[in-house]
Design an enzyme around this catalytic site. Structure first.
Site, PDB file in Angstrom:
ATOM      1  N   GLY A  46       0.834  -1.202   0.000  1.00 43.91           N
ATOM      2  CA  GLY A  46       0.000   0.000   0.000  1.00 43.91           C
ATOM      3  C   GLY A  46       0.862   1.243   0.000  1.00 43.91           C
ATOM      4  O   GLY A  46       2.029   1.186  -0.382  1.00 43.91           O
ATOM      5  N   ASN A  47       0.282   2.356   0.398  1.00 43.06           N
ATOM      6  CA  ASN A  47       1.061   3.599   0.497  1.00 43.06           C
ATOM      7  C   ASN A  47       0.481   4.453   1.624  1.00 43.06           C
ATOM      8  O   ASN A  47      -0.496   4.057   2.255  1.00 43.06           O
ATOM      9  CB  ASN A  47       1.071   4.338  -0.847  1.00 43.06           C
ATOM     10  CG  ASN A  47      -0.337   4.676  -1.304  1.00 43.06           C
ATOM     11  OD1 ASN A  47      -1.047   5.438  -0.660  1.00 43.06           O
ATOM     12  ND2 ASN A  47      -0.754   4.067  -2.427  1.00 43.06           N
ATOM     13  N   HIS A  48       1.097   5.604   1.866  1.00 43.44           N
ATOM     14  CA  HIS A  48       0.746   6.407   3.042  1.00 43.44           C
ATOM     15  C   HIS A  48      -0.437   7.354   2.832  1.00 43.44           C
ATOM     16  O   HIS A  48      -0.704   8.183   3.688  1.00 43.44           O
ATOM     17  CB  HIS A  48       1.958   7.224   3.498  1.00 43.44           C
ATOM     18  CG  HIS A  48       3.059   6.376   4.048  1.00 43.44           C
ATOM     19  ND1 HIS A  48       2.908   5.601   5.170  1.00 43.44           N
ATOM     20  CD2 HIS A  48       4.324   6.170   3.614  1.00 43.44           C
ATOM     21  CE1 HIS A  48       4.034   4.948   5.412  1.00 43.44           C
ATOM     22  NE2 HIS A  48       4.905   5.271   4.478  1.00 43.44           N
TER      23      HIS A  48
END
Ligand code: C5P
Length: 401
Positions: free
Chosen positions: A209-211
């Site tokens: 995923g990512n932030h």
């Protein structure tokens, strides 16, 4: 629709002035910001202190702040501040002064210097209200596009009964809500908006995923709703409650699911905006079970995910406006311009992580908008709510040049 609206409340000298306190409260309860101006006569019915305390702002009723210092109250500034100038209660005298363009008191000066629309809620005795002079004044005001909130029938301060009681505060607030809805610049426009990250599973418990927190996309959804649009939000996994007023809110996990939701009925949308930080690649092999430590691969084979925004761009029809975002870690101008063209967008919003306070997770952002016409607009570092307002304002200029 009253959320974030700036309502300049004018109070004139009628016994109904006591209800202005309840009205100010009701408008604030619905999210409006309220400032008050009063005629000298109104201050005989309700004190400026009451309204100043309720609204948290000084109340002006005179041209001078302080007679000894010679400081003047700036009626022009107040006149320019409001989204609407609501006079409630509006006496027969004030209606007549508005028609004549008189400037006998501070409130009338604000009226003459205001650029926003004016709405009046008359309050007076039944015979004063039905008098041909008052009716003719109301007709004049109507023809100048002044909104008139008709008074109620019922017992009047004189002891008589009839039409002349100021409409109740809740009714006035509903009336304004409807009025703003009708005038909203994106009324009738259908918007589809993606937001947040995507999670691409490795196995039953792990993902790539990512932030992204979804804050920018959700702030934009709120601003679009406030501008009157019908908003359909497709969101990746975020910790935010659904923005108030959106027509639909679909939660997805993966890029594939986001694409499915984003293509549903795509051609019925007028505007499509991609704020989501969609994963560009996903594990090629996804285990349905949790992989144990000794089963974990040394390397994860990746494959590309669908590009939702590029898919929109390739299928767009002439009536559709498409907006993308670019988050870059360098100054990003070249790659924003290349995405604008490659994905066939109307404009792209660049936010660079090189700027402190911009990017994922922050409550602020600093953007530059690049249009396909070659123009660019750089904005200051602002709260994401304010950035969202700037983007909607840009969208409006694009739609209605
Ligand atoms: O190519 P890049 O990911 O930097 O492009 C960013 C823009 O494209 C954003 O508007 C993002 O929401 C959108 N996008 C998308 N689907 C992807 C990747 C990006 O809609 N798979």
């Amino acid at each position: 629709m009253l959320h974030n609206k700036r309502i300049l409340l004018g109070i004139t000298g009628s016994i109904a002035a006591y209800k202005a306190a309840l009205l100010a409260r009701e408008l604030q309860r619905r999210g409006a910001e309220v400032r008050v101006v009063m005629t000298p006569a109104a201050t005989e019915f309700i004190t400026p202190l009451t309204l100043a305390t309720l609204t948290g702002h000084p109340v002006s009723s005179d041209f001078t702040e302080n007679k000894d210092s010679g400081e003047w109250t700036n009626h022009v500034e107040l006149g320019l501040w409001g989204d609407v100038f609501l006079i409630a209660p509006a006496t027969a005298q004030t209606l007549s002064a508005f028609v004549a363009g008189s400037c006998d008191n501070f409130l009338q000066a604000v009226h003459l210097s205001s650029r926003c629309p004016v709405v009046v809620a008359p309050a007076m005795d039944l015979d004063m209200f039905s008098h041909p002079a008052t009716q003719s004044n109301l007709n004049d005001l109507r023809s100048r596009k002044v909104g008139i909130i008709e008074p109620d029938n019922g017992p009047l301060a004189s002891g008589l009964e009839g039409k002349g009681r100021m409409a109740e505060p809740a009714f006035i607030a509903d009336w304004l809500d409807h009025w703003f809805t009708e005038r909203a610049p994106l009324k009738g426009k259908k918007v589809i908006l993606t937001a947040g990250p995507t999670h691409e599973p490795i196995d039953a418990v792990r993902f790539i995923g990512n932030h992204s927190t979804g804050k920018m996309g959700y702030a934009l959804a709120v601003a679009l709703v406030e501008a009157g649009a019908e908003v359909h939000l497709i969101s990746g996994p975020v910790q935010l409650p659904p923005p108030p007023g959106v027509t639909s809110h679909v939660k997805v996990q993966t890029a594939e699911q986001m694409l499915d939701a984003a293509m549903m009925d795509f051609h019925s949308f007028d505007i499509a905006i991609a704020t989501a930080a969609v994963a560009d690649a996903r594990p090629a092999n996804q285990s349905k079970e949790k992989l144990h430590r000794d089963e974990l691969p040394d390397a994860i084979q990746m494959e590309s995910t669908p590009d939702i925004l590029a898919t929109w761009g390739s299928l767009r029809q002439p009536h559709q406006t498409i907006v993308g975002f670019a988050l870059e870690s360098d100054d990003g101008i070249a790659s924003a311009m290349s995405k604008l063209n490659r994905k066939n967008l109307d404009f792209i919003v660049l936010n660079s992580m090189a700027h402190p306070g911009a990017g994922f997770g922050t409550d602020t952002n600093q953007i530059t908008i690049f249009g396909k016409d070659g123009n660019s607009h750089k904005f200051d570092l602002k709260s994401k709510a304010d950035v969202a307002q700037d983007i909607v304002a840009h969208l409006l200029k694009h739609l209605y040049p």
